[in-house]
Enzyme design. Structure first.
Site: not given
Ligand SMILES: NC(=O)c1ccc[n+]([C@@H]2O[C@H](COP(=O)([O-])OP(=O)(O)OC[C@H]3O[C@@H](n4cnc5c(N)ncnc54)[C@H](O)[C@@H]3O)[C@@H](O)[C@H]2O)c1
Length: 267
Positions: A175, A171
């Protein structure tokens, strides 16, 4: 189908222009969490928003709900690993709303596991979605921005790639690649009126965070909130506010940056 009107453009001279209204924005991962928050925010400011997500039914429902509130949104089912599907979705967005001026890449998956136990298939899947998926989506839309001489790109990376994180090498590497891709594109596209920045969130209260909590990846949103300097958990609206600014005209001199939205925790 929402009415199609062209972007409102302000000509600055010497081939430079601004797209000031009727902007067309694509948000990947728009069906959930951070991407959903960003889609809602851009729609509320009047952008025409396409939500691209592997959860097609959810993306379409979110778009329906936004349209019921007067927004112009469309939800499309796309797996960002599938280049042909990405290109087809972007063509649908162009036919529906017009050329794409803004791209936000939030689609992503979480992963954990000690380094010696990561199997190749998992490594490939995480890199394919988080990093190569970002590549596919951006390469598919940048020609629109080059033609317009204006564009805004915001990638969603992760604070874990800024400081490292144990038991998440795949992961974190994915990133870190997103951060490096953002910096490289920023320099390449800067002369064309296109800014490219990344937001590396800390823990944000989303379905992904709760799934990680349930799986025991981290102590939980509330526990993280208690040790975050601002003493609360981050929410999608926090990321969306920063993203809206980065997509604005006022942010035109900001590019290639990692804009931390993290409550002061990871500095
Ligand atoms: N939530 C956190 O704490 C956090 C922290 C750092 C980074 N992030 C990053 O933020 C971004 C959003 O995360 P989130 O927390 O909203 O997660 P989430 O799971 O709520 O949303 C992620 C979305 O991406 C979609 N997705 C996954 N694989 C996919 C694919 N192959 N093609 C198209 N869509 C796809 C999912 O269906 C989902 O709707 C991610 O890239 C995650 O790595 C999140």
């Amino acid at each position: 189908m929402p009415a199609r009107r062209g972007p409102v453009v302000r000509i600055l001279g010497k081939g430079m222009q601004q797209i000031v209204a009727n902007r067309v924005a694509v948000v990947t991962g728009g069906a959930s969490g951070i991407g959903l928050g960003i889609s809602e925010r851009l729609a509320a400011r009047g952008d025409r928003v396409a939500l691209l997500d592997v959860q097609g039914d959810v993306a379409r429902k979110v778009a329906e709900d936004l349209n019921a509130k007067g927004a112009q949104a469309v939800g499309l089912e796309v797996d960002v690993r599938d280049r042909a599907a990405v290109d087809a979705a972007m063509d649908t967005v162009r036919r529906t709303f017009g050329p794409i001026a803004i791209a936000v890449t939030s689609a992503g998956v979480d992963a954990d596991g000690s380094f010696t136990e990561i199997v190749w298939e998992t490594w490939e899947r995480v890199l394919a979605i988080n990093l190569s998926g970002t590549f596919h989506c951006l390469q598919s839309v940048v020609p629109d921005m080059l033609a317009a001489g204006w564009g805004r790109i915001v990638t969603i990376s992760s604070s874990s790639a800024q400081h490292g994180a144990a038991n998440r090498a795949h992961y974190v590497a994915s990133k870190g690649g997103v951060i490096a891709l953002t910096k490289a594109l920023a320099l390449e596209l800067a002369p064309h009126g296109i800014t490219v920045n990344t937001i590396p969130p800390s823990v944000i209260d989303t379905p992904m965070a709760h799934a990680g909590q349930a799986a025991g990846h981290f102590p939980g949103v509330d526990a993280v909130a208690a040790v975050t300097p601002v003493r609360r958990a981050g929410v999608p609206a926090d990321i969306a506010a920063a993203c809206e600014f980065l997509c604005s005209e006022d942010a035109g001199f900001i590019t290639g940056q990692q804009i931390g939205v993290n409550g002061g925790w990871y500095l």
